[in-house]
Design an enzyme around this catalytic site. Structure first.
Site, PDB file in Angstrom:
ATOM      1  N   TYR A   1     -18.688   8.254   3.339  1.00  0.00           N
ATOM      2  CA  TYR A   1     -17.816   7.060   3.413  1.00  0.00           C
ATOM      3  C   TYR A   1     -18.553   5.849   2.825  1.00  0.00           C
ATOM      4  O   TYR A   1     -17.951   4.957   2.240  1.00  0.00           O
ATOM      5  CB  TYR A   1     -17.347   6.811   4.841  1.00  0.00           C
ATOM      6  CG  TYR A   1     -16.078   5.978   4.914  1.00  0.00           C
ATOM      7  CD1 TYR A   1     -14.909   6.407   4.306  1.00  0.00           C
ATOM      8  CD2 TYR A   1     -16.055   4.756   5.593  1.00  0.00           C
ATOM      9  CE1 TYR A   1     -13.740   5.645   4.360  1.00  0.00           C
ATOM     10  CE2 TYR A   1     -14.899   3.993   5.662  1.00  0.00           C
ATOM     11  CZ  TYR A   1     -13.742   4.446   5.042  1.00  0.00           C
ATOM     12  OH  TYR A   1     -12.593   3.680   5.105  1.00  0.00           O
TER      13      TYR A   1
ATOM     14  N   GLY B   1       0.756  -1.254   0.000  1.00  0.00           N
ATOM     15  CA  GLY B   1       0.000   0.000   0.000  1.00  0.00           C
ATOM     16  C   GLY B   1       0.782   1.297   0.000  1.00  0.00           C
ATOM     17  O   GLY B   1       0.206   2.352   0.269  1.00  0.00           O
TER      18      GLY B   1
ATOM     19  N   LYS C   1     -15.154  -1.783   5.251  1.00  0.00           N
ATOM     20  CA  LYS C   1     -14.313  -1.796   6.466  1.00  0.00           C
ATOM     21  C   LYS C   1     -14.965  -2.629   7.572  1.00  0.00           C
ATOM     22  O   LYS C   1     -14.260  -3.258   8.379  1.00  0.00           O
ATOM     23  CB  LYS C   1     -14.048  -0.376   6.953  1.00  0.00           C
ATOM     24  CG  LYS C   1     -13.113   0.453   6.057  1.00  0.00           C
ATOM     25  CD  LYS C   1     -11.718  -0.116   5.955  1.00  0.00           C
ATOM     26  CE  LYS C   1     -10.737   0.889   5.351  1.00  0.00           C
ATOM     27  NZ  LYS C   1      -9.437   0.267   5.018  1.00  0.00           N
TER      28      LYS C   1
ATOM     29  N   ASP D   1      -1.219  -6.339  -7.709  1.00  0.00           N
ATOM     30  CA  ASP D   1      -2.600  -5.852  -7.764  1.00  0.00           C
ATOM     31  C   ASP D   1      -3.434  -6.936  -7.080  1.00  0.00           C
ATOM     32  O   ASP D   1      -3.509  -8.073  -7.558  1.00  0.00           O
ATOM     33  CB  ASP D   1      -3.020  -5.665  -9.226  1.00  0.00           C
ATOM     34  CG  ASP D   1      -4.470  -5.200  -9.351  1.00  0.00           C
ATOM     35  OD1 ASP D   1      -5.285  -5.486  -8.437  1.00  0.00           O
ATOM     36  OD2 ASP D   1      -4.799  -4.572 -10.363  1.00  0.00           O
TER      37      ASP D   1
ATOM     38  N   ILE E   1      -6.462  11.336   8.023  1.00  0.00           N
ATOM     39  CA  ILE E   1      -5.127  11.854   7.690  1.00  0.00           C
ATOM     40  C   ILE E   1      -5.147  12.226   6.204  1.00  0.00           C
ATOM     41  O   ILE E   1      -5.694  11.468   5.392  1.00  0.00           O
ATOM     42  CB  ILE E   1      -4.041  10.771   7.934  1.00  0.00           C
ATOM     43  CG1 ILE E   1      -4.040  10.321   9.411  1.00  0.00           C
ATOM     44  CG2 ILE E   1      -2.667  11.270   7.527  1.00  0.00           C
ATOM     45  CD1 ILE E   1      -3.062   9.178   9.701  1.00  0.00           C
TER      46      ILE E   1
ATOM     47  N   ILE F   1       0.130   5.991   4.596  1.00  0.00           N
ATOM     48  CA  ILE F   1       0.276   5.421   5.940  1.00  0.00           C
ATOM     49  C   ILE F   1       1.280   4.255   5.878  1.00  0.00           C
ATOM     50  O   ILE F   1       2.109   4.089   6.768  1.00  0.00           O
ATOM     51  CB  ILE F   1      -1.098   4.969   6.486  1.00  0.00           C
ATOM     52  CG1 ILE F   1      -2.014   6.197   6.681  1.00  0.00           C
ATOM     53  CG2 ILE F   1      -0.934   4.218   7.804  1.00  0.00           C
ATOM     54  CD1 ILE F   1      -3.450   5.873   7.074  1.00  0.00           C
TER      55      ILE F   1
ATOM     56  N   ALA G   1     -12.697   1.862  -3.351  1.00  0.00           N
ATOM     57  CA  ALA G   1     -14.096   1.733  -3.774  1.00  0.00           C
ATOM     58  C   ALA G   1     -14.266   2.671  -4.966  1.00  0.00           C
ATOM     59  O   ALA G   1     -13.665   3.750  -4.980  1.00  0.00           O
ATOM     60  CB  ALA G   1     -15.034   2.129  -2.640  1.00  0.00           C
TER      61      ALA G   1
END
Ligand code: NAD
Ligand code: IMJ
Length: 276
Positions: free
Chosen positions: A176, A31, A183, A82, A212, A38, A114
């Site tokens: 979201y 990631g 999630k 991927d 963030i 992050i 998404a």
């Protein structure tokens, strides 16, 4: 042995206190997209704690960026992965196995996606195909990668798997939408995987980070307003910093957290405890 008070008094940012807690540990981090990711903050913290770090990135167009970011690290392995492709997951873990002599101690899952149509308007409009894509990339990928990591962690005598999640899994956060459902599925996955892998001394935990400004948060309608609100309402009266999320990842990766599995830790300056 570092005294507990000394550790608590030491600021998160002075990494020297943790200089060797992960000495010799082998890590795969997914990631990293840029220097604000992050995943990159976590990679640096784990590397400074003595770990050997491998990176998986999404597609060739990110290779150059990851190569540049990691140029000062001691020969890191970079693999294209991927997560929508089973064959890429298995070849990525094969490369990791080859590099790390069949062993892996820590895997950090730090990715989500998404389709943009699902992150505006109401959740109720979500199309079947968009639902499937979000679940596949944001939740199923943890399961697929945990399964690929399992034999390597068995060879290492156990391991720690860490994923990143967000409060939108538990509460309604405007826009979201579909990511909240994905999630929630990811967090339930953390618990089921923890149960499946516990007897093999493999721990699985999540970090629920406060907002963030990363690539994944950029362009989100009202993000600035939401972050200002977060800073106003949270008990610590501020937004969370990348280093604080990375510090929690270091804790979950290290033996300091050996009794913790199936858990989601909020790293959000306390925002989630507030009702109003
Ligand atoms: P980021 O954009 O830097 O990272 C997202 C990563 O997902 C990128 O590296 C991207 O390449 C990767 N990705 C997307 N689709 C992929 C695919 N098909 N295969 C492989 N990789 C793919 O943003 P970030 O904020 O660092 O996000 C990392 C994690 O943290 C995500 O799970 C996100 O949901 C979570 N998180 C972010 C915040 C925040 O406010 N930024 C808060 C809580 C949790
Ligand atoms: C994302 C959407 C809506 C509100 C949001 C976010 N808030 C925060 C985020 C308040 C903090 C960032 N976040 C926690 C994420 O997990 C983002 C995931 C994400 C972002 C995008 C943007 C670009 C795109 N698809 C995405 N898929 C997932 O096309």
């Amino acid at each position: 042995m570092i005294k507990l008070e000394t550790m608590l008094e030491t600021e998160v940012k002075s990494s020297s206190a943790y200089a060797s807690i992960l000495a010799g540990k082998k890590v795969l981090i997914s990631g990293v997209a840029n220097k604000r990711s992050i995943a990159w903050a976590i990679a640096q913290m784990l590397y400074e704690a003595g770990a050997e770090v491998a990176f998986s990135y999404q597609g060739d167009r990110l290779k150059e960026t990851v190569l540049e970011l990691t140029q000062d690290m001691k020969s890191p392995l970079l693999v294209d992965c991927d997560v929508t492709k089973d064959d890429m997951i298995s070849s990525a873990f094969q490369s990791v196995s080859d590099r790390f002599n069949g062993k892996l101690d820590i895997f950090v899952h730090c990715l989500a996606f998404a389709p943009k149509e699902t992150l505006q308007g109401g959740y109720i409009s979500t199309e079947r195909e968009h639902f499937a894509i979000a679940q596949d990339i944001s939740a199923y990928s943890l399961t697929a990668m945990a399964r690929a990591a399992r034999p390597l962690m068995n060879n290492a005598g156990g391991g720690s798997i860490i994923t990143l999640t967000y409060l939108g899994a538990e509460r309604v956060v405007p826009n979201y939408n579909m990511m909240g459902i994905a999630k929630a599925s990811l967090e339930a996955g953390v618990r089921y995987l923890a149960q499946d892998l516990g007897q093999e001394n493999i721990r699985v935990n999540g970090i629920s980070a406060g907002p963030i400004k990363t690539l994944a948060a950029r362009g989100i309608a009202d993000l600035n307003t939401m972050m200002n609100r977060h800073a106003e309402i949270s008990p610590l009266r501020r937004n969370v910093e990348l280093e604080e999320v990375a510090g929690t990842a270091l804790f979950l990766a290290s033996p300091l957290s050996s009794g913790i599995t199936g858990e989601v830790i909020h790293v959000d300056c306390g925002y989630s405890i507030m009702a109003m």
